[in-house]
Write a protein that holds these residues in place. Structure first.
Motif, PDB file in Angstrom:
ATOM      1  N   LEU A   5      17.129 -32.272   8.864  1.00  0.00           N
ATOM      2  CA  LEU A   5      16.611 -33.421   9.601  1.00  0.00           C
ATOM      3  C   LEU A   5      17.710 -34.328  10.163  1.00  0.00           C
ATOM      4  O   LEU A   5      17.421 -35.213  10.970  1.00  0.00           O
ATOM      5  CB  LEU A   5      15.703 -34.257   8.691  1.00  0.00           C
TER       6      LEU A   5
ATOM      7  N   ARG B  24      18.146 -34.995  14.003  1.00  0.00           N
ATOM      8  CA  ARG B  24      17.063 -35.760  14.621  1.00  0.00           C
ATOM      9  C   ARG B  24      17.015 -37.200  14.121  1.00  0.00           C
ATOM     10  O   ARG B  24      16.802 -38.127  14.911  1.00  0.00           O
ATOM     11  CB  ARG B  24      15.724 -35.072  14.343  1.00  0.00           C
ATOM     12  N   LEU B  25      17.208 -37.390  12.804  1.00  0.00           N
ATOM     13  CA  LEU B  25      17.053 -38.723  12.223  1.00  0.00           C
ATOM     14  C   LEU B  25      18.384 -39.429  11.966  1.00  0.00           C
ATOM     15  O   LEU B  25      18.404 -40.646  11.799  1.00  0.00           O
ATOM     16  CB  LEU B  25      16.270 -38.630  10.903  1.00  0.00           C
TER      17      LEU B  25
ATOM     18  N   ARG C   6      23.129 -28.521  17.260  1.00  0.00           N
ATOM     19  CA  ARG C   6      22.720 -29.896  17.525  1.00  0.00           C
ATOM     20  C   ARG C   6      23.628 -30.910  16.839  1.00  0.00           C
ATOM     21  O   ARG C   6      23.633 -32.084  17.215  1.00  0.00           O
ATOM     22  CB  ARG C   6      21.273 -30.103  17.072  1.00  0.00           C
TER      23      ARG C   6
ATOM     24  N   ALA D 117      24.946 -34.386  18.393  1.00  0.00           N
ATOM     25  CA  ALA D 117      24.808 -35.676  17.694  1.00  0.00           C
ATOM     26  C   ALA D 117      26.149 -36.386  17.607  1.00  0.00           C
ATOM     27  O   ALA D 117      26.243 -37.598  17.771  1.00  0.00           O
ATOM     28  CB  ALA D 117      24.240 -35.444  16.286  1.00  0.00           C
TER      29      ALA D 117
END
Length: 277
Positions: A203, A206-207, A266, A270
């Motif tokens: 996660l 995304r978070l 990803r 980020a």
């Protein structure tokens, strides 16, 4: 001058192959010996002097590895990987001491006649917290360098995660061994710990590296509260620590690990956008 740099050392110096401390001695000697400078000039490349001074500066300015980094190098870990591991923020005496104290209190609670529930509930949160504190702009003093370094963000995260898990799981394992009367049930924290850590990592893109583990840790606490309210009888094990619960934890860990691998690219995206949101 009562001595001179040997022709072999002068040749190595000219080729940039003379190793410290001989290169430092040659530099000092050449500064005051015209005879050696004349010998050296015959085999000297244009610009080699600048290269020699750059090598000297690099040797003098290179940071000295700390004991943990030297240990990793002796164990065969690559020097750049050892440096990244040594720079992992949570691999510090304060964090390891705090983890040891929490585990010690949990073990003492269980050994004085209370249930192992406290130990089993706390143990999975410690590796999760360690991973959360090892990566991200808010906690990592080397984060700015890692953003611009030619290093895959996923690889950096995995290096830090393996280091933290090795330390955290080792301490948890020692604490579990301090509860011999409970048998294998004292290690019921292992699969939940892996599931929580893998889920938080999956996660993270995304978070963010702070919100993801916080949300997962909060979910774990909520799950334990619900399981405690639903169980019949205070002596029965909580659902996450039954055979069925352990199977679910293993499945969640495997699924999260798969999603983490699929979304590994990803982490670079980020990092390029400033890390945590």
């Amino acid at each position: 001058m009562s001595w001179h740099v040997t022709p072999e050392d002068l040749g190595a110096y000219a080729r940039g192959e003379l190793a410290p401390p001989l290169v430092w001695s040659a530099d000092t000697h050449l500064a005051g010996c015209a005879e050696c400078r004349a010998v050296l000039a015959a085999a000297w490349d244009p610009g080699a002097l600048d290269a020699g001074w750059e090598r000297l500066d690099a040797e003098l300015d290179a940071p000295r590895p700390r004991p943990f980094e030297r240990l990793l190098l002796r164990l065969g870990v690559a020097d750049h990987t050892a440096r990244l591991l040594a720079a992992t923020p949570v691999l510090r005496r304060s964090w390891l001491t705090a983890v040891a104290l929490v585990l010690a209190m949990s073990v003492l609670t269980a050994r004085t006649g209370h249930s192992t529930t406290l130990f089993l509930a706390v143990a999975p949160l410690l590796p999760l917290a360690g991973v959360a504190l090892s990566y991200g702009p808010a906690v990592d003093p080397t984060y700015e360098m890692t953003v611009v370094a030619p290093l895959h963000g996923f690889r950096l995260l995995m290096i830090r995660t393996v280091a933290v898990l090795a330390a955290g799981l080792a301490l948890n394992g020692l604490a579990g061994l301090a509860l011999p009367g409970y048998g294998l049930s004292a290690f019921g924290w292992l699969l939940p710990a892996l599931a929580l850590t893998a889920t938080a990592l999956a996660l993270t893109p995304r978070l963010g590296p702070a919100v993801a583990p916080s949300a997962v840790g909060g979910g774990w606490v909520a799950l334990l509260l619900v399981a405690d309210a639903a169980r019949e009888g205070g002596d029965r094990a909580l659902a996450p620590f039954t055979a069925a619960g352990q199977g679910v934890a293993a499945g969640v860990a495997a699924l999260a690990a798969g999603l983490l691998f699929l979304g590994r690219d990803r982490f670079d995206q980020a990092r390029s956008h400033g890390g945590a949101r």
